[in-house]
Scaffold this motif. Structure first.
Motif, PDB file in Angstrom:
ATOM      1  N   SER A 306     -44.735 -88.437  -5.776  1.00 50.47           N
ATOM      2  CA  SER A 306     -43.309 -88.284  -5.418  1.00 50.47           C
ATOM      3  C   SER A 306     -43.114 -87.142  -4.428  1.00 50.47           C
ATOM      4  O   SER A 306     -42.343 -87.265  -3.472  1.00 50.47           O
ATOM      5  N   VAL A 307     -43.788 -86.034  -4.678  1.00 48.85           N
ATOM      6  CA  VAL A 307     -43.655 -84.864  -3.810  1.00 48.85           C
ATOM      7  C   VAL A 307     -44.071 -85.222  -2.379  1.00 48.85           C
ATOM      8  O   VAL A 307     -43.397 -84.873  -1.407  1.00 48.85           O
ATOM      9  N   CYS A 308     -45.184 -85.946  -2.252  1.00 48.59           N
ATOM     10  CA  CYS A 308     -45.669 -86.364  -0.929  1.00 48.59           C
ATOM     11  C   CYS A 308     -44.661 -87.295  -0.255  1.00 48.59           C
ATOM     12  O   CYS A 308     -44.327 -87.125   0.912  1.00 48.59           O
ATOM     13  N   LYS A 309     -44.200 -88.278  -1.007  1.00 45.54           N
ATOM     14  CA  LYS A 309     -43.255 -89.258  -0.476  1.00 45.54           C
ATOM     15  C   LYS A 309     -41.987 -88.588   0.019  1.00 45.54           C
ATOM     16  O   LYS A 309     -41.410 -88.961   1.033  1.00 45.54           O
ATOM     17  N   ASN A 310     -41.537 -87.596  -0.743  1.00 46.29           N
ATOM     18  CA  ASN A 310     -40.289 -86.924  -0.406  1.00 46.29           C
ATOM     19  C   ASN A 310     -40.492 -85.766   0.566  1.00 46.29           C
ATOM     20  O   ASN A 310     -39.533 -85.104   0.942  1.00 46.29           O
ATOM     21  N   ASN A 311     -41.761 -85.521   0.931  1.00 45.02           N
ATOM     22  CA  ASN A 311     -42.058 -84.451   1.883  1.00 45.02           C
ATOM     23  C   ASN A 311     -41.371 -83.148   1.543  1.00 45.02           C
ATOM     24  O   ASN A 311     -40.774 -82.507   2.417  1.00 45.02           O
ATOM     25  N   ILE A 312     -41.400 -82.735   0.302  1.00 45.51           N
ATOM     26  CA  ILE A 312     -40.584 -81.579  -0.039  1.00 45.51           C
ATOM     27  C   ILE A 312     -41.210 -80.288   0.510  1.00 45.51           C
ATOM     28  O   ILE A 312     -42.423 -80.130   0.544  1.00 45.51           O
ATOM     29  N   PRO A 313     -40.363 -79.381   1.001  1.00 44.76           N
ATOM     30  CA  PRO A 313     -40.860 -78.184   1.681  1.00 44.76           C
ATOM     31  C   PRO A 313     -41.335 -77.106   0.708  1.00 44.76           C
ATOM     32  O   PRO A 313     -40.669 -76.098   0.467  1.00 44.76           O
ATOM     33  N   ILE A 314     -42.478 -77.337   0.124  1.00 42.64           N
ATOM     34  CA  ILE A 314     -43.017 -76.431  -0.888  1.00 42.64           C
ATOM     35  C   ILE A 314     -44.517 -76.718  -0.944  1.00 42.64           C
ATOM     36  O   ILE A 314     -44.946 -77.791  -0.526  1.00 42.64           O
ATOM     37  N   ASN A 315     -45.318 -75.746  -1.390  1.00 38.02           N
ATOM     38  CA  ASN A 315     -46.745 -76.022  -1.578  1.00 38.02           C
ATOM     39  C   ASN A 315     -47.022 -76.273  -3.057  1.00 38.02           C
ATOM     40  O   ASN A 315     -46.525 -75.534  -3.911  1.00 38.02           O
ATOM     41  N   VAL A 316     -47.778 -77.319  -3.323  1.00 37.58           N
ATOM     42  CA  VAL A 316     -48.082 -77.675  -4.710  1.00 37.58           C
ATOM     43  C   VAL A 316     -49.570 -77.991  -4.824  1.00 37.58           C
ATOM     44  O   VAL A 316     -50.108 -78.726  -3.994  1.00 37.58           O
ATOM     45  N   VAL A 317     -50.217 -77.411  -5.830  1.00 37.69           N
ATOM     46  CA  VAL A 317     -51.602 -77.777  -6.120  1.00 37.69           C
ATOM     47  C   VAL A 317     -51.625 -78.484  -7.462  1.00 37.69           C
ATOM     48  O   VAL A 317     -51.096 -77.960  -8.445  1.00 37.69           O
ATOM     49  N   GLY A 318     -52.181 -79.681  -7.503  1.00 39.32           N
ATOM     50  CA  GLY A 318     -52.321 -80.421  -8.763  1.00 39.32           C
ATOM     51  C   GLY A 318     -53.777 -80.379  -9.199  1.00 39.32           C
ATOM     52  O   GLY A 318     -54.662 -80.721  -8.423  1.00 39.32           O
ATOM     53  N   ILE A 319     -54.008 -79.894 -10.426  1.00 44.37           N
ATOM     54  CA  ILE A 319     -55.387 -79.835 -10.936  1.00 44.37           C
ATOM     55  C   ILE A 319     -55.478 -80.724 -12.173  1.00 44.37           C
ATOM     56  O   ILE A 319     -54.617 -80.651 -13.056  1.00 44.37           O
ATOM     57  N   ILE A 320     -56.493 -81.540 -12.218  1.00 43.03           N
ATOM     58  CA  ILE A 320     -56.700 -82.384 -13.389  1.00 43.03           C
ATOM     59  C   ILE A 320     -58.050 -82.064 -14.004  1.00 43.03           C
ATOM     60  O   ILE A 320     -59.083 -82.117 -13.321  1.00 43.03           O
ATOM     61  N   ALA A 321     -58.005 -81.681 -15.290  1.00 36.90           N
ATOM     62  CA  ALA A 321     -59.235 -81.411 -16.018  1.00 36.90           C
ATOM     63  C   ALA A 321     -59.566 -82.680 -16.789  1.00 36.90           C
ATOM     64  O   ALA A 321     -58.969 -82.965 -17.823  1.00 36.90           O
ATOM     65  N   ALA A 322     -60.510 -83.471 -16.228  1.00 34.64           N
ATOM     66  CA  ALA A 322     -60.781 -84.794 -16.778  1.00 34.64           C
ATOM     67  C   ALA A 322     -62.120 -84.835 -17.508  1.00 34.64           C
ATOM     68  O   ALA A 322     -63.151 -84.416 -16.962  1.00 34.64           O
ATOM     69  N   ALA A 323     -62.085 -85.323 -18.734  1.00 35.97           N
ATOM     70  CA  ALA A 323     -63.314 -85.454 -19.531  1.00 35.97           C
ATOM     71  C   ALA A 323     -63.060 -86.459 -20.645  1.00 35.97           C
ATOM     72  O   ALA A 323     -61.911 -86.789 -20.950  1.00 35.97           O
ATOM     73  N   GLU A 324     -64.154 -86.939 -21.241  1.00 35.03           N
ATOM     74  CA  GLU A 324     -64.038 -87.828 -22.389  1.00 35.03           C
ATOM     75  C   GLU A 324     -64.615 -87.094 -23.591  1.00 35.03           C
ATOM     76  O   GLU A 324     -65.683 -86.485 -23.488  1.00 35.03           O
ATOM     77  N   ASN A 325     -63.919 -87.141 -24.723  1.00 36.05           N
ATOM     78  CA  ASN A 325     -64.361 -86.406 -25.917  1.00 36.05           C
ATOM     79  C   ASN A 325     -65.036 -87.361 -26.895  1.00 36.05           C
ATOM     80  O   ASN A 325     -64.361 -88.139 -27.558  1.00 36.05           O
ATOM     81  N   MET A 326     -66.382 -87.309 -26.935  1.00 32.66           N
ATOM     82  CA  MET A 326     -67.147 -88.268 -27.745  1.00 32.66           C
ATOM     83  C   MET A 326     -68.134 -87.546 -28.664  1.00 32.66           C
ATOM     84  O   MET A 326     -68.650 -86.483 -28.322  1.00 32.66           O
TER      85      MET A 326
END
Ligand code: BES
Ligand code: MN
Ligand code: ZN
Length: 499
Positions: A306-326
């Motif tokens: 959404s942020v990209c689509k709306n070109n909002i004038p702000i800097n945003v970093v999205g971090i995803i900590a992805a793992a499977e718990n087995m």
């Protein structure tokens, strides 16, 4: 899914406006507004006669579809709006949902919404338009990724909202399209979250992030593999994926919407693509729902879209900590001690408290961005479902101003949060005899002790934690909600407006 075109128009002559469906908001006094009155005359008093039957009371959320007696409009969709005097954001949210659901039950391709008869205060008009297009868009979503027969796509193609003379047409159209991009972000989040754990793995999330970056020039993606995480000493995160055949990934998406030197807002999503509990295995009942344990990650991905689509004038970093718990021969065991990226050692007393373990290393990693604020989003604790149920997301923060901004963004976007304390007293509950800190707390307040654990790794910046365990999905019918994408967008847009 075909994309709806949203627009706003000044309609001089409503009786002549051609449409499959005219949406009319009606308050519980059943008084018709200017346009509805004109229309009723053309319809041989259809509405007044219908009201006198007593079937429709104008209660909030009530809807009826009537066939129109005129050629120009084929249907009239009546939407109950409740009390005229006390229309608040919550009511507008209910009205928007009622419109979206009622439209989906018709075969209408194009609709006109008579928003102008609403007595919405000026300040809230644009935000009501945003909520309207977000809600209509998000209700277009149907899950069919893993069905052999694809579901019929919905019919709606064009939504025209009657414009208000109180502000410019351009700003109304802009806000409708902005809301649509938020709705698309919600759909993206819901779809990722609904995918089963055997498809939506950490590598799948990484591929999705790359796809997002390819589609948006202002977005860059970097993906760290386990070897790179080992080099960064992310012992806590890696301990969670130790038992899994799937490689953990740390996904970093950077959106540059303003000058590079402006400190970004960092969003961190818990991306456990399946949570068995590990060696501290969960009971079997409803374990399938632990495919939703990556809803925080999905909400970060949706928000970035959404942020990209709306070109909002702000800097945003999205971090995803992805793992499977087995569980497995290589899995982490209760009593194991690991060293986090921060240097702090952690005694893992319960391998099912894995969310905080992946998040703490991501929180340390976030320091390198010198963030203006960090918000993590996680399906962190069952205790949060006990405390707040399905209505509010749990909010924890080390900064009162940030907490206030998040709370009000939640109210404005109809995606509420509620604050819980992280007082010093609770920190004692996560003491360990064998490490600097334990990964579970003794003596109740499970959501708070989890947040206290995270707070230890978030000391160097303004930070908030959203526990979405109760709000990210529903069990009947089973499915992801896309929360809190709307809240996060509202928060970021408010912030962009101020900068
Ligand atoms: N992903 C779960 C939290 C969860 C459970 C969310 C049920 C929604 C519904 C999390 O990883 C977890 O297992 N938490 C444990 C923590 C406990 C071991 C201290 C919990 O809540 O039981
Ligand atoms: Mn768990
Ligand atoms: Zn979990």
């Amino acid at each position: 899914m075909t994309k709806i075109t949203f627009s706003s128009k000044t309609i001089a002559d409503i009786e002549r406006a051609k449409t499959d469906c005219l949406v009319l908001p009606i308050f519980d006094d059943l008084k018709l507004g200017k346009f509805a009155k004109k229309l009723d005359l053309k319809n041989r008093n259809l509405l007044m006669r219908y009201f006198s039957l007593g079937d429709f009371k104008g209660k909030i959320g009530e809807t009826t579809s009537l066939v129109s007696a005129t050629m120009e409009q084929r249907r009239l969709l009546l939407i109950g709006c409740g009390k005229r005097s006390k229309l608040d954001q919550k009511d507008i949210g209910k009205i928007c949902s009622a419109i979206a659901l009622a439209l989906n039950k018709t075969a209408a391709k194009d609709v006109i919404i008579n928003w102008i008869d609403f007595s919405i205060p000026y300040k809230d008009l644009l935000s009501s338009l945003e909520l309207l297009s977000t809600t209509i868009t998000k209700h277009q979503y149907v899950y069919d990724e893993t069905l052999s027969k694809k579901r019929d796509s919905l019919k709606l193609k064009r939504v025209v909202v009657e414009s208000s003379p109180r502000t410019t047409l351009t700003s109304q159209v802009r806000r409708l399209r902005q809301g649509q991009a938020i709705g698309e972000g919600i759909i993206l989040a819901r779809n990722l979250a609904n995918l089963p754990g055997n498809i939506c793995t950490p590598s799948y999330l990484a591929a999705e992030a790359r796809k997002l970056a390819r589609a948006h020039p202002r977005l860059n993606t970097r993906i760290l593999n386990e070897r790179q995480m080992t080099n960064l000493n992310m012992g806590a995160l890696l301990s969670v994926s130790a038992g899994s055949a799937e490689e953990a990934k740390l996904i970093v998406m950077s959106y540059t919407g303003t000058s590079k030197s402006t400190p970004p807002v960092v969003l961190i999503g818990k991306g456990i693509t399946f949570d068995t509990g590990g060696i501290s295995l969960k009971p079997g009942g409803k374990m399938d729902e632990m495919k939703f344990d990556m809803c925080g990650a999905a909400s970060v991905m949706g928000t970035m879209h959404s942020v990209c689509k709306n070109n909002i004038p702000i800097n945003v970093v999205g971090i995803i900590a992805a793992a499977e718990n087995m569980p497995s021969g290589n899995a982490t065991k209760p009593g194991d001690v690991v060293t986090s990226m921060s240097g702090m050692t952690i005694e893992i007393l319960n391998t099912d408290a894995e969310g905080r373990l992946v998040l703490c290393d991501a929180l340390s990693y976030a320091e390198r961005f010198k963030p203006a604020a960090v918000i993590d989003i996680a399906t962190l604790t069952g205790a949060c479902v006990v405390a707040l149920g399905n209505h509010a997301t749990g909010l924890f923060s080390n900064d009162d101003q940030l907490a206030e901004q998040i709370l009000s963004a939640g109210i404005d976007s109809n995606d509420k949060a509620w604050r819980l304390p992280i007082w010093e007293e609770y920190q004692k509950q996560i003491k360990s005899n064998f490490a600097d800190i334990a990964n579970i707390g003794a003596g109740g307040a499970g959501s708070i002790t989890a947040a206290c654990f995270l707070a230890r790794f978030a000391k160097n910046y303004r930070w908030a934690h959203l526990d979405i365990a109760g709000t990210a999905w529903t069990s009947a019918p089973k499915g992801a909600t896309g929360r809190p994408v709307a809240l996060l967008n509202r928060f970021l847009n408010d912030r962009a407006g101020k900068e």
